[in-house]
Scaffold this active site. Structure first.
Site, PDB file in Angstrom:
ATOM      1  N   CYS A 100      -3.155  -1.551   1.430  1.00  0.00           N
ATOM      2  CA  CYS A 100      -3.254  -1.840   1.083  1.00  0.00           C
ATOM      3  C   CYS A 100      -3.141  -2.911   0.210  1.00  0.00           C
ATOM      4  O   CYS A 100      -3.629  -3.905   0.169  1.00  0.00           O
ATOM      5  CB  CYS A 100      -4.516  -1.357   0.041  1.00  0.00           C
ATOM      6  SG  CYS A 100      -5.756  -1.767  -1.037  1.00  0.00           S
ATOM      7  N   CYS A 196      -6.040   5.473  -2.182  1.00  0.00           N
ATOM      8  CA  CYS A 196      -6.362   3.300  -2.246  1.00  0.00           C
ATOM      9  C   CYS A 196      -8.360   3.401  -1.956  1.00  0.00           C
ATOM     10  O   CYS A 196      -8.637   3.202  -0.869  1.00  0.00           O
ATOM     11  CB  CYS A 196      -5.784   2.546  -1.716  1.00  0.00           C
ATOM     12  SG  CYS A 196      -6.022   0.790  -2.015  1.00  0.00           S
TER      13      CYS A 196
END
EC number: 2.8.1.13
Length: 384
Positions: A100, A196
């Site tokens: 991410c 995330c």
């Protein structure tokens, strides 16, 4: 004189809020940017997107900056979540936060910030960037208890050259103090700890929505079946809780740990005792490499490495295999080295980069290992 524009990634948390305030105090033209990277379940009990956006707007009003929201959900699902599911389906345990950062926070976000005429971006990560001899180094945060360089090791020179980490030299306790002193409305907001952008929902429940359960045998190293697992994707190396053997009277009475997966036979192997040989590794092979400086260390280079977040640097030597793989030989055995996680290398305070763990040589007989890098012929060769 025109102020330098910095676009700050604001999540609604304390760290990014203090980051924005610090840069505003230093005279930058600060613009806040809130990323929405997940569409599903926004009205559920685990997703806090709406409240996070409210907190971002409140903080922006208090410190006097403009803020906007941008939707990267499509990019996240394509670049991060799809890979996340592929890795779990293959029996590995990925770290989506690493991907991410590389693909969303410091690529899609960076590109969008540049379209807003930003010179730099900033986030609330605990790490540092240092320019030396025309190159950019990624350094650990001064507060090693909060250092996040492990998650940032895939950043490249172009990304680091445009990035600021204002909290890299500030202890977390001081950040909380600043938030309280300036009256931030989210000063007491707890830190997020979930995957995330997916939140803090029960992980097994979440994963089960996307991957089917496929029950199979749970065996000891000698082949004895002592239970049934719900699907290999739902277990990770070194796992102790949630394997359903807490009341088992088999064996030594010590706790049970997940030690191996046999994808072909859909078998989960478990062992007793924290220091069982099947849980200990002195060598590993990693692929899908990324180097902060653009080049790997020299063959035989002595360095430190982390194979999981918050782990102390473990002394090891680096072996170059080819352009996409390397091996590490550790001075001391490492516990539960997990395929799919990142092996991240350090030269003191400097994060060199790393790769995704493909294989770790343990005491398990009959392991099939990739060819080791030059000079690393010990445990890896013996495991072949």
């Amino acid at each position: 004189m025109t102020k330098r524009r910095v676009v700050v990634g604001m999540s609604g948390g304390v760290d990014s809020s203090v980051t924005a305030w610090l840069l505003k105090e230093q005279g930058y033209d600060v613009v806040g940017l809130f990323m929405k990277n997940w569409e599903d379940d926004d009205d559920g009990e685990y997703c806090s997107t709406r409240q996070d956006w409210i907190d971002v707007v409140s903080v922006a009003d208090l410190i006097g900056i403009d803020v906007e929201a941008v939707n990267f959900a499509a990019e996240y699902k394509d670049r991060v979540f799809a890979e996340f599911l592929r890795e779990y389906s293959a029996g590995r345990t990925p770290n989506p936060d690493v991907l991410c950062n590389a693909e969303i926070k410091f690529k899609a976000f960076l590109d969008h910030a540049m379209s807003l005429d930003a010179e730099m971006i900033a986030t609330g990560h605990y790490a540092r960037v240092r320019e030396r001899d025309g190159r950019f180094e990624l350094l650990k945060a001064f507060d090693h208890t909060k250092d996040q360089s492990y998650f940032l090791h895939r950043l490249n020179q172009a990304q680091l050259s445009k990035t600021m980490f204002p909290l890299g030299e500030i202890p977390k306790t001081k950040v909380r103090e600043i938030a309280a002193q300036i009256g931030l409305p989210n000063a007491k907001k707890k830190d997020s700890t979930g995957i995330c952008f997916i939140g803090e929902r029960p992980f097994r429940d979440f994963l089960n929505r996307y991957l089917p359960t496929k029950p199979g045998p749970m065996k000891t190293p000698d082949g004895k079946v002592i239970g049934e697992h719900i699907g290999l994707a739902f277990y990770t190396f070194g796992q102790r809780k949630g394997i359903g053997l807490g009341g088992s009277k088999d064996g030594s009475g010590e706790p049970w740990f997940v030690a191996a997966k046999d994808i072909a036979s859909n078998t989960l192997y478990v062992v007793q005792g924290h220091d069982h040989p099947w849980l200990l590794s002195r060598q590993l092979v990693a692929g899908n490499v990324s180097w902060v400086a653009g080049e790997p260390p020299a063959d035989g280079f002595s360095c430190g490495a982390k194979t999981r977040y918050r782990q102390a640097d473990a002394a090891c030597s680096f072996g170059r295999a080819d352009g996409e793989r390397f091996s590490l030989a550790f001075d001391d055995a490492q516990w539960a080295v997990t395929p799919g996680q990142s092996a991240v290398l350090y030269d003191g305070e400097i994060c060199l980069g790393g790769g995704i763990i493909e294989f770790a040589a343990t005491g398990q007989p009959g392991q099939t290992a990739p060819a080791p890098a030059a000079g690393h012929t010990g445990a890896l060769a013996e495991a072949r």
